[in-house]
Design a protein around this motif. Structure first.
Motif, mmCIF file in Angstrom:
data_model
loop_
_atom_site.group_PDB
_atom_site.id
_atom_site.type_symbol
_atom_site.label_atom_id
_atom_site.label_comp_id
_atom_site.label_asym_id
_atom_site.label_seq_id
_atom_site.Cartn_x
_atom_site.Cartn_y
_atom_site.Cartn_z
ATOM 1 N N ARG A 59 20.041 -29.379 27.813
ATOM 2 C CA ARG A 59 19.367 -30.661 27.848
ATOM 3 C C ARG A 59 18.597 -30.948 26.565
ATOM 4 O O ARG A 59 18.443 -32.107 26.155
ATOM 5 C CB ARG A 59 18.418 -30.685 29.046
ATOM 6 C CG ARG A 59 17.914 -32.064 29.289
ATOM 7 C CD ARG A 59 17.483 -32.217 30.715
ATOM 8 N NE ARG A 59 16.332 -33.093 30.751
ATOM 9 C CZ ARG A 59 15.392 -32.992 31.655
ATOM 10 N NH1 ARG A 59 15.467 -32.059 32.581
ATOM 11 N NH2 ARG A 59 14.386 -33.826 31.637
ATOM 12 N N VAL A 60 18.123 -29.923 25.912
ATOM 13 C CA VAL A 60 17.295 -30.135 24.723
ATOM 14 C C VAL A 60 18.129 -30.650 23.548
ATOM 15 O O VAL A 60 17.704 -31.512 22.793
ATOM 16 C CB VAL A 60 16.559 -28.836 24.342
ATOM 17 C CG1 VAL A 60 15.940 -28.958 22.963
ATOM 18 C CG2 VAL A 60 15.496 -28.550 25.374
ATOM 19 N N GLY A 61 19.332 -30.136 23.391
ATOM 20 C CA GLY A 61 20.140 -30.560 22.267
ATOM 21 C C GLY A 61 21.455 -29.829 22.289
ATOM 22 O O GLY A 61 21.554 -28.760 22.892
ATOM 23 N N PHE A 62 22.456 -30.367 21.624
ATOM 24 C CA PHE A 62 23.794 -29.829 21.856
ATOM 25 C C PHE A 62 24.051 -28.518 21.133
ATOM 26 O O PHE A 62 25.088 -27.919 21.307
ATOM 27 C CB PHE A 62 24.861 -30.879 21.581
ATOM 28 C CG PHE A 62 25.398 -30.890 20.195
ATOM 29 C CD1 PHE A 62 24.588 -31.206 19.133
ATOM 30 C CD2 PHE A 62 26.733 -30.583 19.960
ATOM 31 C CE1 PHE A 62 25.087 -31.229 17.862
ATOM 32 C CE2 PHE A 62 27.238 -30.595 18.679
ATOM 33 C CZ PHE A 62 26.411 -30.918 17.630
ATOM 34 N N LEU A 63 23.092 -28.045 20.330
ATOM 35 C CA LEU A 63 23.331 -26.759 19.692
ATOM 36 C C LEU A 63 22.504 -25.634 20.314
ATOM 37 O O LEU A 63 22.498 -24.516 19.844
ATOM 38 C CB LEU A 63 23.074 -26.857 18.194
ATOM 39 C CG LEU A 63 24.171 -27.693 17.531
ATOM 40 C CD1 LEU A 63 23.721 -28.187 16.186
ATOM 41 C CD2 LEU A 63 25.454 -26.905 17.416
ATOM 42 N N MET A 64 21.822 -25.962 21.413
ATOM 43 C CA MET A 64 21.098 -24.924 22.137
ATOM 44 C C MET A 64 22.102 -24.206 23.033
ATOM 45 O O MET A 64 23.025 -24.823 23.553
ATOM 46 C CB MET A 64 20.026 -25.562 23.018
ATOM 47 C CG MET A 64 18.959 -26.244 22.218
ATOM 48 S SD MET A 64 17.720 -25.027 21.829
ATOM 49 C CE MET A 64 16.539 -26.037 20.998
ATOM 50 N N ASN A 231 15.052 -26.962 36.544
ATOM 51 C CA ASN A 231 13.984 -25.964 36.640
ATOM 52 C C ASN A 231 14.423 -24.541 36.318
ATOM 53 O O ASN A 231 13.728 -23.591 36.641
ATOM 54 C CB ASN A 231 13.340 -25.984 38.038
ATOM 55 C CG ASN A 231 12.653 -27.306 38.274
ATOM 56 O OD1 ASN A 231 11.973 -27.811 37.381
ATOM 57 N ND2 ASN A 231 12.864 -27.879 39.442
ATOM 58 N N SER A 232 15.604 -24.387 35.710
ATOM 59 C CA SER A 232 15.978 -23.054 35.250
ATOM 60 C C SER A 232 15.549 -22.945 33.790
ATOM 61 O O SER A 232 15.024 -23.894 33.218
ATOM 62 C CB SER A 232 17.485 -22.855 35.367
ATOM 63 O OG SER A 232 18.125 -23.642 34.393
ATOM 64 N N SER A 233 15.796 -21.803 33.193
ATOM 65 C CA SER A 233 15.347 -21.636 31.807
ATOM 66 C C SER A 233 16.168 -22.504 30.862
ATOM 67 O O SER A 233 15.723 -22.862 29.775
ATOM 68 C CB SER A 233 15.464 -20.175 31.397
ATOM 69 O OG SER A 233 16.823 -19.795 31.483
ATOM 70 N N GLU A 235 17.962 -25.980 31.204
ATOM 71 C CA GLU A 235 18.371 -27.163 31.945
ATOM 72 C C GLU A 235 19.537 -27.827 31.227
ATOM 73 O O GLU A 235 19.737 -27.635 30.037
ATOM 74 C CB GLU A 235 17.185 -28.124 32.072
ATOM 75 C CG GLU A 235 16.115 -27.570 32.980
ATOM 76 C CD GLU A 235 15.023 -28.584 33.260
ATOM 77 O OE1 GLU A 235 14.824 -28.920 34.419
ATOM 78 O OE2 GLU A 235 14.380 -29.039 32.285
ATOM 79 N N LYS A 237 22.500 -31.211 30.662
ATOM 80 C CA LYS A 237 22.720 -32.648 30.643
ATOM 81 C C LYS A 237 24.232 -32.835 30.677
ATOM 82 O O LYS A 237 24.938 -32.340 29.810
ATOM 83 C CB LYS A 237 22.138 -33.210 29.354
ATOM 84 C CG LYS A 237 22.307 -34.691 29.210
ATOM 85 C CD LYS A 237 21.512 -35.143 28.018
ATOM 86 C CE LYS A 237 22.093 -36.422 27.467
ATOM 87 N NZ LYS A 237 21.400 -36.863 26.274
#
Lengths: 383, 396
Positions: A59-64, A231-233, A235, A237
């Motif tokens: 969810r944070v960004g596509f390279l995470m 709510n997992s480590s 998330e 998208k």
């Protein structure tokens, strides 16, 4: 039919002008074809993106990175046909300017998820037999003149192999092909080999591709999947592949659109100029048309004669131009692999022919109607 | 001498009569102007993008990344490595502080303003207190500096304009983290303006990065201290790093995109140029044909063939120049300073930049238009010179 010789004579009455008008039209349509291919390249093949495939990203960004354990949880979800992961490798082959996409995949589910990649059974078997094997797009093979079985060294940037050094080595086990709009410039290699040999990050993958049973439930499924990992480590998208490709294209976006828009505007300008030259060629002959009328030709016949003439000029010039554009697009890729899909879709060829007919009719109609409206006596006096 | 006088007389005659042939002359002018518009405006994209990227780096700063990394994004340095790097010779010191900053660089997904469901990859840079002092070009233009040890962020001007909630007073949500925007900065139009900056330690916590960083940016004593700094680090077995001048790093990053735009720009301009040359040939051919009698008269009066050739080419060059000027001005008015954004291919992140119609581009456009005029005039000029005088005089 019997008027064909007359039309032929009219076309070539001023050879020089006709030839150059055809050349201008030719260049215009050559440009049209190339522009359409550029436009297509900037959409990154959104037209072939699977509607029944979802992309699940961090969810944070596509390279995470996401844990590889998500695969089983996805697989267990009702409505999910298949879930498999991919990882962006981002290595360098000899020099950074040789950019192409390298992707870490799990071969069997990967091939099931992407039926548009055509691989022969022998190549597939070779890939499954060789842990260091890679599956390479035919476009990429051609670009670097690679052969099956060749060993390809790739330097890791983010992903480094265990031990010292940066170099990973792969054997080309097979190639894949596909339709025009399929990206044939990618380099796929196996996750099992990768995971075992990377110096860190074991068990982490880039994103998931999820094939669902019912494409019409894409939005619903996406929401369900994201709920699963809420709510997992890490998330997630999730959206359809189409939305993802569109989003990516939009980010490169503006400039592609702007370039194509500017060039299209100028292209229309060029077509208007061609039309005006052709119009002048007919206007010059107003008195001649009056003579034809005097001889008993009906207005309709004259109109047809002129339209056939202008259509002929446009279709010959434009046809050659579009043909050349098609050849150029087949033969080379100005983007050097950066925009993976460079093709001229049949839809745009049809559009091009439509444009030619419109141009021919427009260029002939305006002066012909004008000439027909004139009284014979007035027209004869105008010389 | 007489020959030159003759030539000028004919050129002047031709130029004065252009308005009488406005219709057919416009074919050439419009064609050439169109090519120049496309040429200049497409290349102004490359110029703008290139200058935003190049302007981002300074030769007085060195960027330290892990060996093999091709961008800040793929680099990684541990806390102990960072400590060693900060001890390297050649770094400028300001009193007690070493002007070197360890930074983190992650890409987060933000919504674009005014576009639903759009995601953009935005760089979120974790900075340390020295980061601002290293970069002279960065200055706050709204709000205040972030407070270290909190989840406050400051945003670049470009990012603030483009993304939802990125204005001062807003809260950027990313995953389970919320970042409060307390200030906005500018960086002379460089790529930093497309970034969001937070405290590096807060970012380490938010993304479970432990005590790791991605790069160290060091302000050098002088530009010449670079070699000393690099050699010391590469010879040190405790660290495994590569060192580049910051300006060279950014210039390298811009290459892929710039060369793509240039290839497409030149390709389209050359194709269009061929079309425009054909257009100019048509125009000049029409001009010669409609003035066949005039030209024959001149020849009969004793003007020689060369003055006729030169005059036709002169007219065609003049049309080219007019077209080039119109095209250049149109491109300048329409696109200079136009703001857009695209992707940096090495980091997949958004870069906002402004198109730049530079004087060099305008000059190149004008030269190109003259070349098109020249080529367009050549054939018709030869034709004009070879007109048989007697029959041309008789022509109606």
């Amino acid at each position: 039919m019997k008027y064909l010789p007359l039309i032929w004579k009219n076309v070539w009455r001023r050879k020089f002008r006709t030839v150059f008008t055809m050349l201008v039209v030719m260049v215009a349509f050559l440009l049209f074809g190339v522009l359409m291919a550029v436009r297509m390249a900037f959409t990154f093949g959104v037209e072939v993106a699977g509607v029944d495939r979802l992309m699940m990203l961090h969810r944070v960004g596509f390279l995470m990175l996401l844990p590889s354990s998500y695969e089983q949880r996805l697989q267990a979800l009702p409505g999910v046909q298949l879930a498999t992961h991919q990882t962006w490798f981002g290595g360098i082959y000899i020099d950074p300017s040789n950019f192409f996409a390298q992707m870490v995949v799990d071969p069997v589910p990967f091939m099931k998820a992407y039926p548009e990649f055509k691989v022969s059974p022998e190549h597939m078997k070779a890939w499954l037999d060789d842990r260091q094997g890679a599956l390479v797009g035919v476009g990429l093979m051609e670009r670097f003149n690679w052969k099956i079985g060749q060993r390809i060294p790739i330097n890791g940037t983010f992903w480094r192999p265990k031990g010292s050094g940066l170099t990973w080595e792969f054997n080309i086990a097979g190639t894949y092909d596909g339709e025009d709009a399929v990206d044939k410039t990618q380099f796929f290699f196996r996750y099992d080999y990768f995971d075992e040999n990377r110096s860190g990050g074991q068990g982490l993958v880039g994103w998931y591709v999820v094939k669902i049973d019912d494409a019409s439930k894409a939005a619903e499924m996406s929401a369900k999947i994201d709920d699963l990992f809420a709510n997992s480590s890490a998330e997630t998208k999730t959206a359809t592949e189409k939305v993802f490709v569109q989003g990516f294209a939009k980010q490169v976006g503006d400039i592609g659109t702007i370039m194509v828009a500017i060039a299209t505007a100028v292209l229309f300008n060029m077509l208007l100029v061609a039309a005006s030259t052709m119009t002048r060629a007919v206007r010059e002959r107003t008195s001649e048309l009056a003579v034809l009328k005097t001889l008993g030709f009906t207005g309709g016949t004259i109109l047809t004669l002129i339209l056939v003439e202008s259509l002929f000029v446009v279709l010959v010039g434009g046809g050659i131009g579009l043909g050349l554009a098609w050849l150029i697009v087949q033969g080379c890729d100005p983007t050097n692999g950066m925009l993976p899909i460079f093709a001229l879709p049949p839809r745009d060829l049809v559009l091009g022919v439509g444009l030619m007919i419109a141009l021919g009719l427009f260029a002939g109609l305006v002066p012909a109607v004008g000439a027909m409206r004139l009284r014979i006596t007035d027209a004869l006096r105008r010389s | 001498m007489r020959w030159i006088a003759q030539t000028f007389a004919v050129i002047a005659l031709n130029l004065r009569t252009i308005p009488a042939r406005a219709g057919s002359s416009s074919v050439a002018v419009i064609g050439i102007a169109g090519v120049v518009v496309v040429f200049v405006s497409v290349l102004s994209i490359a110029a703008g993008f290139g200058s935003a990227m190049r302007g981002s780096g300074s030769a007085n700063r060195a960027l330290v990344m892990r060996t093999g990394a091709d961008s800040e994004m793929t680099s990684g340095l541990g806390g102990t490595e960072v400590d060693i790097i900060k001890q390297a010779p050649g770094i400028r010191r300001d009193g007690q502080t070493v002007l070197a900053a360890a930074e983190l660089y992650v890409i987060i997904d933000l919504q674009r303003k005014g576009v639903d469901n759009s995601s953009s990859n935005v760089p979120l840079r974790g900075i340390d207190p020295a980061s601002m002092r290293l970069r002279d070009e960065v200055s706050l233009i709204a709000g205040r500096m972030l407070e270290f040890g909190t989840n406050e962020v400051i945003v670049g001007r470009g990012a603030s304009l483009q993304f939802v909630d990125a204005e001062v007073g807003g809260t950027i949500k990313s995953g389970r983290n919320a970042w409060n925007v307390v200030g906005m900065f500018e960086a002379d139009g460089g790529v930093a303006e497309s970034e969001v900056w937070s405290d590096a330690r807060a970012l380490q916590g938010a993304y479970q990065r432990g005590n790791s960083y991605q790069i160290v940016l060091a302000r050098l004593e002088t530009g010449a201290s670079f070699d000393e700094f690099r050699d010391w680090l590469t010879a040190n077995p405790q660290v495994n790093v590569q060192i580049r001048r910051e300006n060279e790093y950014y210039a390298g990053q811009s290459q892929v995109m710039t060369s793509l735009i240039q290839t497409i720009g030149y390709g389209i301009a050359i194709l269009m140029g061929i079309g425009a040359i054909f257009g100019a040939i048509l125009t000049m051919y029409t001009a010669v044909a409609s003035r066949a009698r005039e030209i024959a008269t001149l020849r009969a009066l004793g003007f020689n063939a060369w003055s006729v050739v030169v005059s036709v080419i002169g007219e065609s060059l003049a049309l080219g120049a007019i077209g080039g000027a119109i095209g250049g001005i149109a491109a300048y008015l329409a696109f200079n300073g136009y703001r857009a954004s695209t992707m940096n291919w090495q980091t997949f992140s958004q870069v906002a930049f402004a198109f730049r119609v530079t004087p060099e581009l305008l000059l190149t456009g004008l030269i190109y238009s003259l070349a098109m005029g020249l080529l367009g005039g050549l054939l018709p000029a030869i034709r004009a010179a070879r007109l048989p005088i007697a029959s041309a005089l008789r022509e109606l």
